[in-house]
Write a protein that holds these residues in place. Structure first.
Motif, PDB file in Angstrom:
ATOM      1  N   GLY A  61      87.513  14.678  68.897  1.00  0.00           N
ATOM      2  CA  GLY A  61      86.741  14.696  70.134  1.00  0.00           C
ATOM      3  C   GLY A  61      85.251  14.497  69.911  1.00  0.00           C
ATOM      4  N   LEU A  62      84.572  14.185  71.004  1.00  0.00           N
ATOM      5  CA  LEU A  62      83.114  14.033  71.015  1.00  0.00           C
ATOM      6  C   LEU A  62      82.519  15.123  71.885  1.00  0.00           C
ATOM      7  N   THR A  63      81.558  15.854  71.313  1.00  0.00           N
ATOM      8  CA  THR A  63      80.908  16.913  72.065  1.00  0.00           C
ATOM      9  C   THR A  63      79.456  16.986  71.634  1.00  0.00           C
ATOM     10  N   THR A  64      78.739  17.969  72.114  1.00  0.00           N
ATOM     11  CA  THR A  64      77.338  18.159  71.713  1.00  0.00           C
ATOM     12  C   THR A  64      77.086  19.639  71.449  1.00  0.00           C
ATOM     13  N   GLY A  65      76.058  19.897  70.685  1.00  0.00           N
ATOM     14  CA  GLY A  65      75.615  21.281  70.482  1.00  0.00           C
ATOM     15  C   GLY A  65      76.362  22.046  69.417  1.00  0.00           C
ATOM     16  N   LEU A  66      77.127  21.393  68.560  1.00  0.00           N
ATOM     17  CA  LEU A  66      77.820  22.107  67.485  1.00  0.00           C
ATOM     18  C   LEU A  66      76.826  22.632  66.461  1.00  0.00           C
ATOM     19  N   LYS A  67      77.141  23.796  65.919  1.00  0.00           N
ATOM     20  CA  LYS A  67      76.267  24.436  64.949  1.00  0.00           C
ATOM     21  C   LYS A  67      77.119  25.288  64.020  1.00  0.00           C
ATOM     22  N   GLY A  68      76.790  25.296  62.764  1.00  0.00           N
ATOM     23  CA  GLY A  68      77.523  26.137  61.827  1.00  0.00           C
ATOM     24  C   GLY A  68      77.463  27.608  62.219  1.00  0.00           C
ATOM     25  N   GLY A  69      78.594  28.334  61.999  1.00  0.00           N
ATOM     26  CA  GLY A  69      78.631  29.764  62.304  1.00  0.00           C
ATOM     27  C   GLY A  69      79.017  30.089  63.722  1.00  0.00           C
ATOM     28  N   MET A  70      79.444  29.079  64.502  1.00  0.00           N
ATOM     29  CA  MET A  70      79.847  29.341  65.887  1.00  0.00           C
ATOM     30  C   MET A  70      81.145  30.156  65.910  1.00  0.00           C
ATOM     31  N   GLY A  71      81.321  31.008  66.923  1.00  0.00           N
ATOM     32  CA  GLY A  71      82.526  31.812  67.082  1.00  0.00           C
ATOM     33  C   GLY A  71      83.705  30.979  67.541  1.00  0.00           C
TER      34      GLY A  71
ATOM     35  N   GLY B  78      84.286   3.117  75.868  1.00  0.00           N
ATOM     36  CA  GLY B  78      83.398   3.314  77.016  1.00  0.00           C
ATOM     37  C   GLY B  78      82.590   4.592  76.951  1.00  0.00           C
ATOM     38  N   ILE B  79      81.943   4.851  75.831  1.00  0.00           N
ATOM     39  CA  ILE B  79      81.148   6.068  75.660  1.00  0.00           C
ATOM     40  C   ILE B  79      79.698   5.779  76.034  1.00  0.00           C
ATOM     41  N   SER B  80      79.145   6.601  76.894  1.00  0.00           N
ATOM     42  CA  SER B  80      77.747   6.448  77.305  1.00  0.00           C
ATOM     43  C   SER B  80      76.817   6.657  76.115  1.00  0.00           C
ATOM     44  N   GLN B  81      75.643   6.037  76.199  1.00  0.00           N
ATOM     45  CA  GLN B  81      74.696   6.119  75.091  1.00  0.00           C
ATOM     46  C   GLN B  81      74.192   7.552  74.913  1.00  0.00           C
ATOM     47  N   GLY B  82      74.060   7.935  73.655  1.00  0.00           N
ATOM     48  CA  GLY B  82      73.638   9.287  73.316  1.00  0.00           C
ATOM     49  C   GLY B  82      74.185   9.676  71.951  1.00  0.00           C
TER      50      GLY B  82
ATOM     51  N   GLY C 248      73.983   3.793  70.700  1.00  0.00           N
ATOM     52  CA  GLY C 248      72.796   3.147  71.237  1.00  0.00           C
ATOM     53  C   GLY C 248      73.154   1.945  72.076  1.00  0.00           C
ATOM     54  N   PRO C 249      72.155   1.131  72.406  1.00  0.00           N
ATOM     55  CA  PRO C 249      72.415  -0.034  73.256  1.00  0.00           C
ATOM     56  C   PRO C 249      73.159  -1.128  72.514  1.00  0.00           C
ATOM     57  N   LEU C 250      74.028  -1.780  73.209  1.00  0.00           N
ATOM     58  CA  LEU C 250      74.607  -3.066  72.838  1.00  0.00           C
ATOM     59  C   LEU C 250      75.724  -3.016  71.802  1.00  0.00           C
ATOM     60  N   CYS C 251      75.625  -2.151  70.797  1.00  0.00           N
ATOM     61  CA  CYS C 251      76.503  -2.256  69.632  1.00  0.00           C
ATOM     62  C   CYS C 251      77.500  -1.092  69.552  1.00  0.00           C
ATOM     63  N   PRO C 252      78.762  -1.390  69.229  1.00  0.00           N
ATOM     64  CA  PRO C 252      79.726  -0.321  68.989  1.00  0.00           C
ATOM     65  C   PRO C 252      79.368   0.441  67.711  1.00  0.00           C
TER      66      PRO C 252
END
Length: 402
Positions: A312-322, A348-352, A386-390
């Motif tokens: 999966g794709l997510t954000t905000g992962l950090k070592g030591g999470m519960g 079809g993933i938005s840029q980020g 980013g823009p344009l490229c897979p």
């Protein structure tokens, strides 16, 4: 006097006459000496004084004539050179001036003849030959006495070069025209009038190069040629005419770059979207720049007892999470299956930027995992869309990173 007409030029004839007069004088001197000893000098010869004086005068006149005829040869060369120059017999005139003692860097007559010859060649459209004459004057006659002729030669040189450039344009030899015109624009004596004329012709040549390259789908060369017009000749009419064709050339170049090295195409698409957004090509480029992209990769699982089959794709992962927090991140992620061969793909993933997390369920337990750097606690695998490229993540593995 007859001998004066026997030489290859006036000076040579004078030399012949000088030699003859000297020889006659010597012969007369010898004859006089013989006759004086043979009785002409006898006191019985009542005309001896008159004969001696007359003979001496003739001999002296011959010797003087010989000396004068010999000494005026340089002047005769110069005089004949002027006559030949007036008759437009250029090379013979140059030869005579040279034999008369004129030479670079201060031979004004020589410089004038070379320049006049070049201008005559210009008039008869023998421009390359004219350039050699002008170059002789410009390069060799550096003294102040020849500067007026140097200026005439420079004017003629520019005129010849411009005429050759026009011939290249008429023959559709645009590459040859630009080389010639670029050279003209860099010449120190190309004044404002010259700059104006050469720039107008050069803009036309580069514009036509761009149009030709566009037709043959050599888009990069077309862009380069159009850019020459826009940067060097921005006030030329062609600069306002190429807007639509430049957009086509940029899009064509961008597509070619994208097929070989996608990242190299990004600046091209960005320029197209920014500067040519009013064209269909610019709108298409901006749409492509804003479009979602695919993320692909290959997952290698070293934990053979845990069958990870989703990623999966997510954000905000950090070592030591519960555990709960980690499962919450998984639940909120965008998921895809890991294929039997380990390959995975998101579409079809938005840029980020997205952290990668993977999941397993063996029927008894659920597992969620991601790999992070032990020091920074930051995720090891981050997909930067980013823009344009897979994005190709390459090999993703659950080997822990130090």
């Amino acid at each position: 006097m007859v001998l004066h007409l026997t030489g290859s030029d006036w000076a040579a004839g004078s030399a012949h006459a000088s030699g003859a007069a000297l020889l006659l004088g010597l012969l007369l001197l010898i004859a006089l000496a013989i006759r004086m000893g043979d009785g002409m000098g006898s006191i019985l010869n009542k005309t001896r004084v008159r004969q001696a004086i007359t003979s001496a005068i003739i001999i002296v006149v011959l010797f003087i004539y010989s000396g004068v005829a010999f000494s005026i040869q340089p002047s005769l060369h110069i005089a004949q050179a002027h006559s030949l120059e007036n008759q437009q017999q250029w090379q013979p005139a140059i030869d005579e001036y040279t034999q008369g003692g004129e030479q670079a860097p201060d031979g004004a007559d020589l410089a004038r003849t070379y320049t006049s010859w070049g201008l005559a060649l210009n008039k008869s459209q023998h421009y390359n030959e004219a350039l050699t004459k002008f170059d002789t004057v410009i390069q060799k006659f550096t003294a102040s006495s020849a500067q007026s002729e140097v200026h005439r030669a420079q004017v003629g040189d520019i005129a010849a070069r411009l005429s050759l450039s026009r011939q290249s344009l008429d023959a559709k030899d645009y590459d040859g025209a630009t080389k010639s015109l670029d050279t003209i624009l860099g010449i120190p004596y190309c004044d404002n009038t010259c700059q104006t004329q050469a720039s107008a012709l050069d803009a036309t040549a580069y514009y036509n190069i761009g149009e030709g390259k566009l037709q043959t789908q050599d888009y990069e060369s077309a862009v380069n040629a159009f850019d020459k017009v826009l940067t060097k000749f921005s006030s030329a009419p062609e600069a306002g005419q190429l807007h639509g064709d430049m957009a086509k050339a940029l899009l064509g170049m961008g597509k070619q770059e994208r097929s070989s090295s996608c990242s190299s195409a990004i600046p091209t698409y960005q320029r197209l979207g920014k500067e040519y957004g009013d064209t269909n090509e610019g709108k298409s480029a901006q749409k492509d720049l804003n479009a979602p992209q695919d993320i692909t990769g290959h997952f290698t699982n070293i934990e053979t007892d845990v069958p990870f089959n989703q990623i999966g794709l997510t954000t905000g992962l950090k070592g030591g999470m519960g555990k709960d927090e980690l499962f919450a991140k998984w639940d909120g992620s965008k998921k895809t299956n890991i294929q039997d061969n380990g390959n995975f793909a998101f579409h079809g993933i938005s840029q980020g930027n997205y952290d990668l997390i993977w999941y397993a369920n063996n029927g008894s337990y659920e597992y969620v995992e991601f790999i992070y750097h032990q020091v920074s606690q930051e995720p090891t695998y981050v997909a930067e869309v980013g823009p344009l490229c897979p994005v190709n993540m390459g090999n993703v593995t659950n080997v822990h990173t130090v």
